[in-house]
Scaffold this motif. Sequence first.
Motif, short mmCIF file in Angstrom:
data_model
loop_
_atom_site.label_atom_id
_atom_site.label_comp_id
_atom_site.label_asym_id
_atom_site.label_seq_id
_atom_site.Cartn_x
_atom_site.Cartn_y
_atom_site.Cartn_z
N ASN A 3 -8.97 -47.40 41.53
CA ASN A 3 -7.80 -47.51 40.67
C ASN A 3 -7.31 -46.17 40.14
OD1 ASN A 3 -9.30 -50.18 40.55
ND2 ASN A 3 -7.38 -50.72 39.54
N LEU A 4 -7.70 -45.07 40.81
CA LEU A 4 -7.31 -43.74 40.35
C LEU A 4 -6.37 -43.04 41.33
CD1 LEU A 4 -10.52 -41.94 39.00
CD2 LEU A 4 -8.71 -43.07 37.71
N VAL A 5 -5.50 -42.24 40.76
CA VAL A 5 -4.69 -41.28 41.50
C VAL A 5 -4.98 -39.93 40.86
CG1 VAL A 5 -2.36 -40.54 42.12
CG2 VAL A 5 -2.88 -42.98 41.93
N VAL A 6 -5.27 -38.93 41.68
CA VAL A 6 -5.46 -37.57 41.19
C VAL A 6 -4.39 -36.71 41.83
CG1 VAL A 6 -7.02 -35.58 41.03
CG2 VAL A 6 -7.95 -37.91 40.91
N MET A 7 -3.59 -36.06 40.98
CA MET A 7 -2.48 -35.24 41.46
C MET A 7 -2.64 -33.80 41.00
SD MET A 7 0.87 -37.53 40.90
CE MET A 7 0.81 -39.29 41.06
N GLU A 8 -2.20 -32.90 41.88
CA GLU A 8 -2.20 -31.47 41.57
C GLU A 8 -0.75 -31.00 41.50
OE1 GLU A 8 -3.52 -27.27 43.67
OE2 GLU A 8 -4.16 -29.16 44.55
N PRO A 9 -0.33 -30.44 40.36
CA PRO A 9 1.04 -29.95 40.27
C PRO A 9 1.25 -28.73 41.17
CG PRO A 9 -0.16 -29.47 38.25
CD PRO A 9 -1.09 -30.24 39.12
N LEU A 10 2.41 -28.69 41.80
CA LEU A 10 2.80 -27.55 42.64
C LEU A 10 4.05 -26.91 42.04
CD1 LEU A 10 2.47 -29.28 46.14
CD2 LEU A 10 0.76 -27.87 44.98
N ASP A 11 4.11 -25.60 42.07
CA ASP A 11 5.29 -24.87 41.58
C ASP A 11 5.70 -25.31 40.18
OD1 ASP A 11 5.48 -23.41 44.00
OD2 ASP A 11 6.61 -25.06 44.92
N GLY A 12 4.74 -25.38 39.28
CA GLY A 12 5.03 -25.73 37.89
C GLY A 12 5.47 -27.17 37.69
N GLY A 13 5.20 -28.04 38.65
CA GLY A 13 5.54 -29.45 38.51
C GLY A 13 6.80 -29.85 39.27
N ILE A 14 7.29 -29.00 40.13
CA ILE A 14 8.43 -29.37 40.97
C ILE A 14 8.02 -30.50 41.91
CG2 ILE A 14 10.03 -28.56 42.77
CD1 ILE A 14 10.59 -27.42 39.98
N ASP A 15 6.78 -30.47 42.36
CA ASP A 15 6.23 -31.54 43.18
C ASP A 15 4.74 -31.65 42.84
OD1 ASP A 15 6.09 -33.60 45.03
OD2 ASP A 15 6.88 -32.42 46.69
N PHE A 16 4.09 -32.67 43.37
CA PHE A 16 2.68 -32.90 43.11
C PHE A 16 2.00 -33.30 44.41
CE2 PHE A 16 4.86 -33.49 39.18
CZ PHE A 16 4.01 -33.02 38.21
N LYS A 17 0.85 -32.70 44.68
CA LYS A 17 0.05 -33.09 45.84
C LYS A 17 -0.92 -34.17 45.38
CE LYS A 17 -2.58 -31.84 49.70
NZ LYS A 17 -2.40 -31.11 50.87
N VAL A 18 -0.94 -35.27 46.11
CA VAL A 18 -1.83 -36.38 45.78
C VAL A 18 -3.18 -36.11 46.43
CG1 VAL A 18 -2.19 -38.87 45.88
CG2 VAL A 18 0.13 -37.95 45.61
N ARG A 19 -4.17 -35.80 45.62
CA ARG A 19 -5.52 -35.51 46.11
C ARG A 19 -6.31 -36.79 46.38
NH1 ARG A 19 -5.97 -30.58 48.11
NH2 ARG A 19 -4.89 -29.09 46.81
N LEU A 20 -6.06 -37.82 45.59
CA LEU A 20 -6.74 -39.12 45.74
C LEU A 20 -5.75 -40.21 45.38
CD1 LEU A 20 -9.40 -40.86 45.97
CD2 LEU A 20 -9.55 -40.62 43.49
N PHE A 21 -5.69 -41.23 46.21
CA PHE A 21 -4.87 -42.42 45.94
C PHE A 21 -5.80 -43.60 46.16
CE2 PHE A 21 -1.36 -45.46 46.72
CZ PHE A 21 -0.47 -45.06 45.73
N GLY A 22 -6.25 -44.20 45.07
CA GLY A 22 -7.27 -45.24 45.12
C GLY A 22 -6.98 -46.36 46.10
#
Length: 187
Positions: A86-105
């Motif tokens: 039930n988790l999503v882990v996101m990493e912000p890119l370029d100050g939050g212009i986009d986000f890389k999804v590291r984990l999508f439960g």
Amino acid sequence: MMTDEVAAMNIAFWADMGSPMRLLPALREDDDKFVTVRTTWLNDASRLDAPLLRQLYDFWRGARNGAVMPPASAIDPFALRFALGNLVVMEPLDGGIDFKVRLFGSRIASRLGYDLTGRLLSSISDDTARHYTEQAVAKVLHGERPMLMQRHRRLEKGPVEYTCLLLPFGDGTPSRIVYGVHFDDEG
């Protein structure tokens, strides 16, 4: 449906943040992709009815050790095993212009019908759902505090209602956003 008051709050928030994110269009309830979203800053666990989200919030609070947020290194799959599906882990890119999804439960992927692991948040094909998600994670990124989001969406499989707890992790500034999801029909 987005009211004028909510639209004005969105405009004020994004103007204050200087964000390049687009504002959300007004939605009609008869729209095939109708999404209802309510977001509130979370100051304590009293608003968390779902045990999974309460446990996730308690983990986040304990990992902070008095800091504004826990370090990204506190995101430990073993410690979070109670919620991994039930988790999503996101990493912000370029100050939050986009986000890389590291984990999508896996439980989220099964319910929503897609898996974003390893993909960019901008790759969500449903424009409305993408914009709401972008705005919520950007608010947590810039606000550096937990947020509670309640959603209702129409999917091909039928309507789904769920509550999300968004938590910032990082050293001084958020470098990860952890997003716990509780589906309302799961008790």
